[in-house]
Motif scaffolding. Structure first.
Motif, short mmCIF file in Angstrom:
data_model
loop_
_atom_site.label_atom_id
_atom_site.label_comp_id
_atom_site.label_asym_id
_atom_site.label_seq_id
_atom_site.Cartn_x
_atom_site.Cartn_y
_atom_site.Cartn_z
N GLY A 249 0.84 -1.19 0.00
CA GLY A 249 0.00 0.00 0.00
C GLY A 249 0.87 1.23 0.00
N VAL A 250 0.23 2.37 0.11
CA VAL A 250 0.92 3.65 0.14
C VAL A 250 0.42 4.42 1.35
CG1 VAL A 250 1.44 5.78 -1.08
CG2 VAL A 250 1.13 3.66 -2.37
N ALA A 251 1.35 4.85 2.20
CA ALA A 251 1.01 5.63 3.39
C ALA A 251 1.28 7.09 3.11
CB ALA A 251 1.82 5.16 4.59
N TYR A 252 0.30 7.93 3.43
CA TYR A 252 0.40 9.37 3.22
C TYR A 252 0.44 10.08 4.57
CZ TYR A 252 -0.91 8.55 -1.67
OH TYR A 252 -0.94 8.13 -2.97
N GLY A 253 1.17 11.18 4.61
CA GLY A 253 1.19 11.98 5.82
C GLY A 253 -0.16 12.61 6.08
#
Length: 308
Positions: free
Chosen positions: A201-205
């Motif tokens: 997945g992709v983690a965003y701030g």
């Protein structure tokens, strides 16, 4: 016997003396006088010193049992705490030794499998230590300034980690200092891997103004296998971060019926608000083989050219 020779005074047992109120007034005035005189002239100081010197051995002897009981209580309490800490340290040492043996065994198997499958070795990123100087002045971003710059080999895009995990990425490198954007900044995104399920997945701030915030794992299906407590690490597919570095831990998963995606809140593994010493890694881009250039398909034939 003549009456004049009789003693008419009352016996001592029946003598009243001064009244109680008179005694109170006299002794109160005397006490006040002594207090004022002692405050002004300190004439009772030698007497007080002599009395204290005489009573000190008695006080010392009287305090021995109390101090002995207190010392014994502190000793047994400290002994119990030390034994508990030693037992916990031994359990932790045994667990670490077991994990170290497992890691060594897995490393050996990994090397053998890579040789068997003719895969390239894992990429190891060179690193150098740096110290955090101060936070960036912009309150709407999450950035810090470190004391290493381009003169020390730091370049834009370099990953920055601390002892707990990924802290951020160098976004601007000056001569002697560099600007690091933290993982909690709204403009920062990092590919991650769920260590429990293996899904990417992709983690965003997800930090707001004046707040440390956290991260959000976006674009995950509502029925995705994600649970609170899952550890997210770098996947390594972006060519920047080495794989396997802790990024965040899942805190809360909200599955909404009106949305196809789940709202997943995560807490950063690194000390985004308290890091003082960090490690700056070299990006993996320089170690990866170059991407193949797009092949030219050639001129598109015209419609009329196919007719004869």
């Amino acid at each position: 016997m003549p009456l004049g020779t009789l003693d008419r005074t009352p016996p001592p047992f029946f003598k009243q003396g001064p009244s109680a109120l008179s005694k109170l007034a006299v002794f109160s005035a005397l006490a006040l006088l002594l207090m004022v005189a002692d405050a002004r002239f300190r004439f009772t100081q030698p007497l007080r010193t002599a009395v204290a010197a005489v009573l000190f051995p008695i006080q010392w002897m009287a305090m021995r049992p109390v101090l002995g009981v207190r010392f014994a209580s502190d000793y047994f309490t400290s002994l119990h705490e030390a034994q508990t800490a030693e037992e916990a340290a031994r359990r932790k040492l045994i667990l670490q030794a077991q994990r170290a043996n497992q890691v060594e065994q897995l490393t050996t198997e990994n090397v053998q499998l890579r040789k068997l499958l003719a895969l390239r070795d894992r990429l190891n990123a060179p690193a150098q230590a740096a110290e955090v100087l101060y936070d960036a002045a912009d309150p709407y971003t999450r950035k810090i300034i470190i004391d290493k710059g381009s003169a020390q080999g730091v370049e834009a895009g370099s990953p920055v980690i601390d002892e707990s995990g990924v802290l951020g990425q160098v976004t601007r490198a000056h001569m002697m200092i560099s600007e690091v954007t933290l993982v909690t900044d709204r403009e920062q995104a990092i590919p991650v891997l769920n260590t429990r399920t293996g899904s990417r997945g992709v983690a965003y701030g997800d930090a707001g103004a004046h707040g440390s915030g956290g991260l959000e794992l976006r674009y995950m299906a509502a029925n995705a296998d994600v649970q609170a407590g899952d550890l997210l690490t770098t996947s390594g597919v972006d060519g920047v971060y080495p794989p396997g570095i802790p990024v965040a831990k899942v805190e809360k998963v909200e599955r909404r019926a009106d949305s196809a995606f789940a709202r997943i809140s995560c807490a950063p593994a690194a000390l985004v608000d308290g890091a003082r010493h960090v490690m700056v890694l070299k990006p993996l881009t320089a170690q990866l083989p170059p991407r193949p250039a797009a092949e030219d398909p050639g001129p598109t034939p015209k419609r009329g050219s196919m007719r004869k």
